[in-house]
Design an enzyme around this catalytic site. Structure first.
Site, PDB file in Angstrom:
ATOM      1  CD  GLU A 181      27.783  64.929  42.852  1.00  0.00           C
ATOM      2  OE1 GLU A 181      26.518  64.607  43.134  1.00  0.00           O
ATOM      3  OE2 GLU A 181      28.195  64.678  41.407  1.00  0.00           O
ATOM      4  CB  SER A 197      65.927   8.124  49.770  1.00  0.00           C
ATOM      5  OG  SER A 197      66.189   6.701  49.307  1.00  0.00           O
TER       6      SER A 197
END
Length: 773
Positions: free
Chosen positions: A184, A468
């Site tokens: 770069e 139950s």
């Protein structure tokens, strides 16, 4: 003439004065603008530079010698952790080789305040599905256990959906820095933010085309563009970029600029998520921390900066390889690589880690977790401050739960076609929650059949009648006064409820008219349970149920004994944990620790419990619920392969609207609910609909199977009782006796009077005295 000359001079003087003033004003405005720009830059860099998403992790996973495991679930976990399957022995972190009798894994490095894992190769040897030996492959040393790192489950993204791992310049290896500079900006440490030659070359090229076509940007200019500016291509923006670059170079060192640049740079997409910064890129492309990148891998990442979506190895491996080799060539040309290093690096194959898109796991659990986290942190904090959130979730349990629910609902629909609904939102539904009873850790949560169709979490928000499943809390209330051998009426009966007749029925119409307390719970008899609740006192039942922090507004009506009110599955699962935790009620925990971006613990959730009943009472309840599995409504568990000690309870509500099963061992508890959201009848019971799903889940998790049962604590004793009277047997003359558990501090039931213990001689003299006083 003199008059004209005067006016001409006056006009000329005014022009120069105006031009001078305009020049001064322009300089002043420029200085003011540059000063304002510098202040903005310093303000941005002084505060938080990036929004870093918080990461959510599962719990760690223990693998130890002697452990029985589900090989398939373990291998799936390793796949999700990013371990790559290899044909040869693993040679670098993140690789594994799977063989019939072994697993060879090169562990990832993982560091957190509460867990540290070194990157080392290990070998796990199996004898069937049992872990036979664990050894460190490099040292040849045997160890008793290893702990696998947590899985990343989710990220809290901000609006930009950026994923970033922040690094300091000290963590960047020199060969990586040189590779980036080669690709770069090789004169980065020599210029002052811009290169005049590059600018002029780009200027004339752009002038010919009448637009911005070439950049000619240095690293500093790229940072200025990416961090502060929009991507528009105009001369005005280029001028502003140049000004920002000059300010950056003046205010900050080269190393600081490079560090910020490498943490900012865009590196491609992971589905809808943006990969930013070289730290995240190293993980995404090579499954490595930057300090562990090879020279060839560093050059690959440097080459991607120019156009990551063009050069990505996941899109075009050959193009990426050519770009990498070009970077290496530039490094060699600049003298940053020797000829030997260059040739060795070029010869290296390009082997990326393998692409895996971002996937959110355990979505219902994540929603529950998010609700808890937002009580502690704002959305902005979660999406920007890089928190690490370590949860209680066991991903193997979660996967097993999701699969068990899917298979169970499909099985029901296949054998009961009437349950099949075409409209997705009307389909048969289910929910599963799995917990550690003693800690309250939530190991798994499945809030519905398909999160994509319905995000409604039935574990936490569906209020259904427990039926139950509530009965054990009635029996717990009566333990002090009603021994397990005490007789209860179970005959058909009509009860008066505020002037209205109520006639509950047993599921089995042929049930015995008189049963013991134990038999009543074992077979889930409705009439006997109501009679017990009335004998205890309905206010007492309500009071005991209230201590479990049920959210329902419980009223002292007889129907409370049969669960005729509404609760969420999570409430019920938590309440049953108290039986398996020696009478201690835990708080459901989903979060273990939260750390900030500096790995400091800022939130830690510790065990929070509340004693509700004694260990002795809890032990008797566990024995009763073990009886449900051995000889009661849950005996079919053995047909599904569950042959180790388990306590459990089935539940079915009126018109078969809800089917329940909760089962547990000392180590794990899971609750299953099956039903329709609109209350349509299932036409089957908890034993028929929910129990098989529980069995499928638990048999998929052999690491949680246990041959151990609860140890009898002080305060419980075994006593011989008469089966006919239910009272303490007085001797061998009682024709039928049995051993039963009793609480030592409970009121004695008294000796059996139906069968007095007398010898034949005593009976002779008694009869003789009667007839001849």
């Amino acid at each position: 003439m003199k008059k004209k000359s005067f006016f001409r001079r006056l006009i000329t003087l005014l022009f120069f004065v105006g031009a001078g003033l305009a020049f001064l004003i322009s300089i002043g405005a420029t200085v003011k603008y540059v000063s304002s720009l510098a202040t903005d830059i310093e303000s941005r860099f002084a505060g938080r530079r990036w929004n870093i998403p918080s990461r959510v992790y599962s719990d760690t996973t223990l693998v130890y010698v002697g452990q029985t495991i589900n090989r398939s679930l373990l291998e799936q976990k390793l796949d999700r952790l990013g371990y790559r399957r290899m044909a040869s022995p693993p040679s670098r972190q993140g690789e594994m080789r799977v063989a019939p009798d072994r697993l060879e894994i090169y562990l990832h490095e993982f560091k957190s305040p509460t867990f540290r894992q070194e990157s080392i190769p290990v070998e796990i040897r199996f004898d069937g599905n049992r872990v036979h030996r664990i050894s460190l492959a490099n040292a040849g040393e045997n160890v008793s256990l290893i702990e696998l790192e947590p899985e990343e489950l989710m990220l809290y993204f901000g609006p930009d959906r950026e994923q970033r791992l922040i690094l300091s310049s000290r963590e960047l290896p020199p060969h990586l820095i040189n590779a980036v500079l080669a690709a770069e900006d090789h004169r980065f440490y020599k210029h002052h933010g811009f290169e005049i030659k590059s600018i002029l070359r780009a200027f004339f090229a752009n002038l010919q085309k009448g637009a911005i076509a070439q950049g000619g940007s240095t690293i500093t200019q790229q940072l200025a563009k990416n961090y502060f500016l929009t991507p528009e291509r105009t001369f005005k923006r280029k001028l502003k970029e140049l000004l920002i670059s000059l300010i950056l170079e003046y205010r900050y060192s080269k190393d600081e600029i490079l560090e910020i640049y490498l943490n900012e740079i865009y590196y491609g997409q992971k589905g809808s998520v943006s990969i930013n910064g070289i730290g995240e890129a190293a993980q995404f492309y090579f499954d490595k921390r930057v300090e562990n990148l090879s020279l060839a891998e560093a050059a690959t990442l440097a080459g991607l900066i120019k156009a990551p979506n063009h050069y990505s190895p996941y899109l075009d491996l050959e193009r990426c390889l050519a770009r990498r080799n070009w970077v290496l060539q530039v490094m060699n040309k600049r003298g940053w690589l020797s000829e030997t290093e260059y040739l060795d690096a070029v010869a290296q194959p390009l082997t990326p880690a393998g692409y895996s898109g971002y996937r959110r796991q355990a979505p219902y659990f994540m929603d529950y977790l998010t609700h808890q986290l937002t009580q502690l942190y704002t959305h902005d904090t979660l999406s920007s401050e890089g928190l690490s959130i370590f949860t209680t979730l066991d991903t193997q349990v979660q996967m097993a739960a999701e699969q068990a629910l899917r298979r169970g609902l499909e099985r029901l629909e296949s054998i009961m076609p009437a349950l099949v609904k075409q409209e997705p939102k009307e389909r048969l539904q289910g929910a599963i929650v799995v917990m550690r009873p003693k800690t309250g850790y939530m190991l798994a949560m499945v809030g519905g059949r398909d999160y994509g169709t319905s995000q409604f979490n039935r574990v936490t928000h569906a209020r259904r009648q427990p039926g139950s499943l509530f009965k054990p809390f009635v029996y717990l209330t009566g333990l002090q006064k009603f021994p397990l051998a005490k007789k209860l009426s179970n005959a058909p009966q009509t009860f008066d409820v505020e002037g209205t007749p109520w006639r509950p029925k047993n599921f089995n119409a042929d049930a015995e008219p008189v049963v013991t307390v134990r038999e009543a719970l074992t077979h889930s008899y409705n009439i006997a349970t109501v009679n017990l609740a009335l004998a205890i006192g309905l206010d007492e039942v309500v009071k005991k149920a209230g201590s479990f922090h049920f959210s329902a507004n419980l009223r002292p009506y007889p129907s409370i004994a049969l669960g005729a009110f509404e609760l969420t599955p999570l409430e019920l699962a938590r309440a049953y944990c108290a039986f398996a935790a020696d009478g201690v009620l835990p708080y459901p925990l989903s979060i273990k620790d939260v750390t900030n971006e500096n790995s400091q613990v800022i939130e830690s959730r510790h065990l929070k419990v509340e004693r509700l009943t004694s260990p002795a009472e809890a032990y008797i309840m566990n024995d009763l619920l073990r009886g449900v599995v051995i000889s009661g409504t849950a005996t079919s568990l053995k047909n599904w392969g569950v042959d180790w000690p388990v306590g459990g309870k089935t539940g079915t509500t009126n018109d078969y609207r809800d089917a329940w099963f909760v089962g547990y061992t000392p180590n794990i508890l899971a609750l299953i609910w099956v039903g329709f959201d609109n209350g349509t009848s299932l036409g089957t019971t908890g034993a028929g609909a929910a129990l098989p799903i529980w069995a499928d889940l638990i048999t998929s998790l052999p690491q949680y199977e246990s041959q151990e049962w609860f140890v009898m604590p002080p305060g419980v004793q075994q006593t011989l009782v008469c089966q006919e009277s239910g009272r303490v047997a007085t001797g061998k003359c009682c024709p039928r006796t049995m051993t039963e558990l009793v609480l030592e501090n409970a009121p004695a039931s008294g000796a059996c009077e139906r069968h007095p213990c007398t010898s034949r001689l005593e009976r002779f003299w008694k009869e003789l005295k009667r007839i001849a006083p």
